[in-house]
Motif scaffolding. Structure first.
Motif, PDB file in Angstrom:
ATOM      1  N   LEU A  25       0.837  -1.201   0.000  1.00 27.65           N
ATOM      2  CA  LEU A  25       0.000   0.000   0.000  1.00 27.65           C
ATOM      3  C   LEU A  25       0.871   1.251   0.000  1.00 27.65           C
ATOM      4  O   LEU A  25       0.564   2.232  -0.690  1.00 27.65           O
ATOM      5  CB  LEU A  25      -0.933   0.004   1.214  1.00 27.65           C
ATOM      6  CG  LEU A  25      -1.911   1.178   1.305  1.00 27.65           C
ATOM      7  CD1 LEU A  25      -2.840   1.227   0.090  1.00 27.65           C
ATOM      8  CD2 LEU A  25      -2.739   1.085   2.594  1.00 27.65           C
ATOM      9  N   ASP A  27       3.890   1.445  -1.292  1.00 24.81           N
ATOM     10  CA  ASP A  27       4.420   1.538  -2.656  1.00 24.81           C
ATOM     11  C   ASP A  27       3.374   2.145  -3.589  1.00 24.81           C
ATOM     12  O   ASP A  27       3.703   2.993  -4.427  1.00 24.81           O
ATOM     13  CB  ASP A  27       4.816   0.152  -3.176  1.00 24.81           C
ATOM     14  CG  ASP A  27       6.024  -0.436  -2.454  1.00 24.81           C
ATOM     15  OD1 ASP A  27       6.759   0.324  -1.803  1.00 24.81           O
ATOM     16  OD2 ASP A  27       6.218  -1.663  -2.548  1.00 24.81           O
ATOM     17  N   ALA A  28       2.128   1.718  -3.443  1.00 19.79           N
ATOM     18  CA  ALA A  28       1.057   2.232  -4.297  1.00 19.79           C
ATOM     19  C   ALA A  28       0.829   3.714  -4.053  1.00 19.79           C
ATOM     20  O   ALA A  28       0.517   4.470  -4.981  1.00 19.79           O
ATOM     21  CB  ALA A  28      -0.230   1.446  -4.062  1.00 19.79           C
ATOM     22  N   THR A  29       0.978   4.145  -2.811  1.00 21.42           N
ATOM     23  CA  THR A  29       0.812   5.558  -2.476  1.00 21.42           C
ATOM     24  C   THR A  29       1.819   6.418  -3.232  1.00 21.42           C
ATOM     25  O   THR A  29       1.525   7.557  -3.600  1.00 21.42           O
ATOM     26  CB  THR A  29       0.985   5.765  -0.960  1.00 21.42           C
ATOM     27  OG1 THR A  29      -0.010   5.001  -0.265  1.00 21.42           O
ATOM     28  CG2 THR A  29       0.822   7.232  -0.580  1.00 21.42           C
ATOM     29  N   GLN A  30       2.985   5.840  -3.504  1.00 21.73           N
ATOM     30  CA  GLN A  30       4.027   6.571  -4.213  1.00 21.73           C
ATOM     31  C   GLN A  30       3.863   6.509  -5.729  1.00 21.73           C
ATOM     32  O   GLN A  30       4.437   7.328  -6.450  1.00 21.73           O
ATOM     33  CB  GLN A  30       5.405   6.000  -3.842  1.00 21.73           C
ATOM     34  CG  GLN A  30       5.722   5.999  -2.366  1.00 21.73           C
ATOM     35  CD  GLN A  30       5.655   7.388  -1.749  1.00 21.73           C
ATOM     36  OE1 GLN A  30       6.134   8.356  -2.346  1.00 21.73           O
ATOM     37  NE2 GLN A  30       5.070   7.486  -0.565  1.00 21.73           N
ATOM     38  N   SER A  31       3.110   5.543  -6.236  1.00 22.19           N
ATOM     39  CA  SER A  31       3.076   5.324  -7.691  1.00 22.19           C
ATOM     40  C   SER A  31       1.713   5.503  -8.349  1.00 22.19           C
ATOM     41  O   SER A  31       1.644   5.844  -9.533  1.00 22.19           O
ATOM     42  CB  SER A  31       3.585   3.915  -8.018  1.00 22.19           C
ATOM     43  OG  SER A  31       2.687   2.935  -7.523  1.00 22.19           O
ATOM     44  N   GLU A  32       0.616   5.265  -7.610  1.00 21.41           N
ATOM     45  CA  GLU A  32      -0.707   5.356  -8.225  1.00 21.41           C
ATOM     46  C   GLU A  32      -1.116   6.820  -8.401  1.00 21.41           C
ATOM     47  O   GLU A  32      -0.962   7.627  -7.482  1.00 21.41           O
ATOM     48  CB  GLU A  32      -1.743   4.639  -7.359  1.00 21.41           C
ATOM     49  CG  GLU A  32      -1.642   3.126  -7.388  1.00 21.41           C
ATOM     50  CD  GLU A  32      -1.988   2.550  -8.745  1.00 21.41           C
ATOM     51  OE1 GLU A  32      -3.154   2.663  -9.180  1.00 21.41           O
ATOM     52  OE2 GLU A  32      -1.083   1.989  -9.378  1.00 21.41           O
ATOM     53  N   ASP A  35      -6.159   7.623  -5.700  1.00 24.67           N
ATOM     54  CA  ASP A  35      -6.780   6.691  -4.754  1.00 24.67           C
ATOM     55  C   ASP A  35      -6.071   5.333  -4.645  1.00 24.67           C
ATOM     56  O   ASP A  35      -6.620   4.292  -5.020  1.00 24.67           O
ATOM     57  CB  ASP A  35      -8.243   6.454  -5.119  1.00 24.67           C
ATOM     58  CG  ASP A  35      -9.068   7.728  -5.063  1.00 24.67           C
ATOM     59  OD1 ASP A  35      -8.768   8.580  -4.206  1.00 24.67           O
ATOM     60  OD2 ASP A  35     -10.015   7.861  -5.862  1.00 24.67           O
ATOM     61  N   PRO A  36      -4.860   5.290  -4.112  1.00 22.73           N
ATOM     62  CA  PRO A  36      -4.180   4.004  -3.928  1.00 22.73           C
ATOM     63  C   PRO A  36      -4.919   3.080  -2.966  1.00 22.73           C
ATOM     64  O   PRO A  36      -4.664   1.880  -2.953  1.00 22.73           O
ATOM     65  CB  PRO A  36      -2.811   4.403  -3.364  1.00 22.73           C
ATOM     66  CG  PRO A  36      -3.040   5.740  -2.730  1.00 22.73           C
ATOM     67  CD  PRO A  36      -4.043   6.414  -3.614  1.00 22.73           C
ATOM     68  N   ASN A  37      -5.837   3.642  -2.175  1.00 21.69           N
ATOM     69  CA  ASN A  37      -6.626   2.839  -1.230  1.00 21.69           C
ATOM     70  C   ASN A  37      -7.947   2.377  -1.815  1.00 21.69           C
ATOM     71  O   ASN A  37      -8.795   1.835  -1.099  1.00 21.69           O
ATOM     72  CB  ASN A  37      -6.887   3.635   0.056  1.00 21.69           C
ATOM     73  CG  ASN A  37      -7.642   4.936  -0.202  1.00 21.69           C
ATOM     74  OD1 ASN A  37      -7.513   5.564  -1.251  1.00 21.69           O
ATOM     75  ND2 ASN A  37      -8.427   5.358   0.787  1.00 21.69           N
ATOM     76  N   TRP A  91      -3.330  -2.534  -8.249  1.00 18.94           N
ATOM     77  CA  TRP A  91      -2.485  -1.364  -8.477  1.00 18.94           C
ATOM     78  C   TRP A  91      -1.814  -1.517  -9.827  1.00 18.94           C
ATOM     79  O   TRP A  91      -0.774  -2.184  -9.966  1.00 18.94           O
ATOM     80  CB  TRP A  91      -1.476  -1.241  -7.347  1.00 18.94           C
ATOM     81  CG  TRP A  91      -2.138  -1.023  -6.020  1.00 18.94           C
ATOM     82  CD1 TRP A  91      -2.938   0.020  -5.650  1.00 18.94           C
ATOM     83  CD2 TRP A  91      -2.065  -1.877  -4.869  1.00 18.94           C
ATOM     84  NE1 TRP A  91      -3.374  -0.118  -4.352  1.00 18.94           N
ATOM     85  CE2 TRP A  91      -2.845  -1.279  -3.844  1.00 18.94           C
ATOM     86  CE3 TRP A  91      -1.413  -3.084  -4.591  1.00 18.94           C
ATOM     87  CZ2 TRP A  91      -2.989  -1.853  -2.583  1.00 18.94           C
ATOM     88  CZ3 TRP A  91      -1.551  -3.654  -3.339  1.00 18.94           C
ATOM     89  CH2 TRP A  91      -2.336  -3.032  -2.344  1.00 18.94           C
ATOM     90  N   SER A  93      -0.146   0.497 -11.755  1.00 18.11           N
ATOM     91  CA  SER A  93       1.201   1.022 -11.929  1.00 18.11           C
ATOM     92  C   SER A  93       2.265   0.056 -11.428  1.00 18.11           C
ATOM     93  O   SER A  93       3.403   0.080 -11.892  1.00 18.11           O
ATOM     94  CB  SER A  93       1.342   2.367 -11.198  1.00 18.11           C
ATOM     95  OG  SER A  93       1.198   2.184  -9.793  1.00 18.11           O
TER      96      SER A  93
END
Length: 204
Positions: A25, A27-32, A35-37, A91, A93
């Motif tokens: 999560l 990692d997704a916050t940095q790349s998406e 709304d990474p959540n 995710w 990305s």
């Protein structure tokens, strides 16, 4: 971009799915881009027909995965009828996916009150104005309801509606998927077993 392969080192005997989810999560916050959540939430209706829609994860820990909704909505009613649900995070990305399945419980009033108070004022008004999932005669009818509740709660705090609260999925199973070339993907499943987790690597 984070390495796209799941190695055996990611799944040592002491590895915990919640810790791995937290890392993914982050990692997704940095790349998406948005709304990474975001997660697809699956339920079933009274006839057993599956239903799925996107919601936002609002918290998770060793107790489970939390989201909020109108209990009178379609998803709210379907969950209350079965107290079971599933989630799927994807995710794009990162070419990663996590599936979560398990029984559901209501969050406490204190948890719901705390989260509701943290929402933008307009979102709190919306929780009162929207009879979620029910027929709407026109956009004007919704705007009129918003105006009425805005006037009602023009001053002071906006209380949480009794029909608006949260659910927590307590996973009995989590599956982590990561894209690999030629569709030879990495898949690792964690099943709840006693106080811990049983890890199984799956064919793609």
């Amino acid at each position: 971009m984070p390495e796209s392969r799941l190695t055996d080192g990611d799944f040592t005997e002491s590895a915990q799915p919640y810790a791995l989810f937290a890392q993914w999560l982050e990692d997704a916050t940095q790349s998406e881009p948005n709304d990474p959540n975001a997660t697809a939430l699956a339920t079933v209706d009274p006839d057993g027909l599956p239903n799925v829609r996107m919601v936002l994860l609002k918290g998770f820990d060793q107790q489970g995965f939390v989201f909020y909704t109108n209990y009178d909505s379609t998803k709210g009613q379907e969950i209350l009828a079965s107290m079971k649900a599933a989630m799927c995070f994807h995710w794009k990305s990162l070419r990663r996916q996590v599936r979560v399945r398990g029984p559901v419980e209501r969050v406490t009033d204190a948890e719901a009150d705390s989260y509701f108070a943290s929402r933008p004022r307009g979102s709190r008004i919306g929780a009162w104005a929207s009879a979620q999932s029910r027929p709407l005669e026109s956009r004007f009818a919704l705007e009129k309801a918003v105006a009425e509740y805005t006037a009602r709660y023009a001053i002071g705090e906006i209380p949480r509606p009794a029909h608006w609260s949260g659910f927590r999925i307590r996973p009995v199973q989590l599956e982590f998927w990561h894209d690999r070339p030629f569709r030879l993907h990495d898949r690792v499943k964690f099943d709840a077993e006693g106080e811990g987790w049983k890890k199984t690597r799956l064919y793609p």
